[in-house]
Design a protein around this motif. Structure first.
Motif, short mmCIF file in Angstrom:
data_model
loop_
_atom_site.label_atom_id
_atom_site.label_comp_id
_atom_site.label_asym_id
_atom_site.label_seq_id
_atom_site.Cartn_x
_atom_site.Cartn_y
_atom_site.Cartn_z
N TYR A 143 0.84 -1.19 0.00
CA TYR A 143 0.00 0.00 0.00
C TYR A 143 0.88 1.24 0.00
CZ TYR A 143 -3.84 -3.08 1.36
OH TYR A 143 -4.77 -4.08 1.38
N VAL A 144 0.41 2.25 -0.69
CA VAL A 144 1.04 3.57 -0.64
C VAL A 144 0.07 4.51 0.06
CG1 VAL A 144 1.93 5.52 -1.97
CG2 VAL A 144 2.36 3.19 -2.75
N LEU A 145 0.49 5.06 1.18
CA LEU A 145 -0.34 5.99 1.94
C LEU A 145 0.23 7.39 1.76
CD1 LEU A 145 -0.61 4.02 5.32
CD2 LEU A 145 -1.94 3.72 3.22
N ARG A 146 -0.63 8.31 1.38
CA ARG A 146 -0.17 9.68 1.22
C ARG A 146 -1.29 10.64 1.56
NH1 ARG A 146 1.85 10.89 -4.62
NH2 ARG A 146 2.06 12.92 -3.63
N GLU A 147 -0.96 11.89 1.70
CA GLU A 147 -1.94 12.92 2.01
C GLU A 147 -2.02 13.88 0.82
OE1 GLU A 147 -0.64 14.73 5.60
OE2 GLU A 147 -1.15 13.01 6.85
N THR A 148 -3.24 14.19 0.42
CA THR A 148 -3.47 15.12 -0.67
C THR A 148 -4.18 16.36 -0.14
OG1 THR A 148 -3.65 13.34 -2.30
CG2 THR A 148 -4.62 15.45 -2.89
N VAL A 149 -3.64 17.52 -0.46
CA VAL A 149 -4.24 18.77 -0.01
C VAL A 149 -5.31 19.20 -1.00
CG1 VAL A 149 -3.84 21.21 0.51
CG2 VAL A 149 -2.14 19.48 1.17
#
Length: 295
Positions: A268-274
């Motif tokens: 899994y790739v976890l990231r935050e998008t603004v």
């Protein structure tokens, strides 16, 4: 089918990610994990849209009109919807590293090329590349061929339904070094995904690999769906009639290994998008994997 503009929406609320293992990344606010656990609160929230399924009649209609809906999508948005992907060589070193010698011409298949947001940055970056590029939508393929950077000496673009049309009609069998499936498989009905994977297998060289990235289970885009948008387990329909499946690594592993592939990595790739419009920072969950055709 990228995720850029699809990010807009409301916050996923109380979602909390618990990671068993992680690795560093050059991308800010991004980490990769092998397992994904969600709190009971977030699981309950994701289940709110699961109460009512779309009727069987409408589901059959959506399947029948899938190509038309994607063609209308590209008619409305032209080439302006997705941003160019300049991250593929960073995330997938195989796009450069699998050559046996420095000036080898790498042969690549981009399955689901859209309007060329991945294709043209790769061709600009790598002069020793030949790309077979196909898409479900004839209109998308037309946009690719109309691009000023399109050159038949470095690319062959063609329309193809990966679940019904044989890739070997346009691509020689056992000829492709690397194939990409980036935000593509999620748009295919789960019952037909294996057909696309088996189709790609035929044109891959022994030892050739598939590079995969797509939506992961409980991604923000999934949590946004309202009651009445669910087609089946982890499968939803958008307002424009296009559909999206949300993957687990376990499901993807089973899908590819049944198709004859061997797993290299699957995480899994976890990231935050603004989301500047809403003033929110939302969690994104993707699945990123590599599978290869045995020698």
């Amino acid at each position: 089918m990228d995720s850029c503009t699809l990010d807009e929406g409301t916050s996923a609320g109380n979602t909390v990610f618990t990671c068993s293992t992680s690795s560093s990344s050059e991308v800010p606010f991004q980490k990769k994990v092998e397992k994904l656990e969600l709190t009971t609160t977030s699981m309950a929230e994701s289940g709110q849209s699961d109460v009512i399924l779309v009727s069987e009649f409408k589901q059959l209609k959506l399947e029948k009109e899938a190509q038309k809906n994607w063609d209308l999508f590209y008619k409305r948005n032209s080439t302006n919807f997705f941003k160019d992907r300049h991250w593929t060589t960073r995330e997938f070193e195989e796009l450069k590293a699998c050559r046996e010698f420095e000036n080898q011409r790498l042969v690549m298949l981009e399955a689901g090329c859209g309007v060329g947001n991945c294709l043209f940055p790769l061709l600009e970056e790598d002069p020793h590349l030949f790309v077979y590029a196909c898409d479900f939508s004839p209109r998308a393929v037309q946009f690719v061929k109309q691009n000023s950077s399109y050159n038949p000496d470095t690319c062959k673009a063609f329309q193809c339904d990966l679940t019904t049309d044989s890739l070997t009609d346009s691509v020689p069998e056992d000829s492709v070094d690397v194939a990409t499936l980036i935000f593509v498989l999620s748009a295919i009905h789960p019952d037909k995904m294996h057909l696309a994977i088996e189709n790609i297998y035929k044109v891959l060289k022994p030892g050739g690999c598939v590079l995969f990235r797509d939506y992961g289970l409980n991604d923000h885009a999934m949590l946004r769906f309202k009651v009445g948008n669910k087609l089946g387990e982890h499968f939803y329909v958008r307002q424009d009639g296009t559909r999206s499946y949300f993957f687990t690594t376990e499901y993807l592993q089973l899908l590819f290994t049944k198709g004859g592939y061997r797993e290299v990595c699957n995480e899994y790739v976890l990231r935050e998008t603004v989301n500047k419009k809403e003033g929110l920072c939302v969690p994104r969950v993707f699945v990123q994997s590599k599978f290869y055709k045995p020698l």
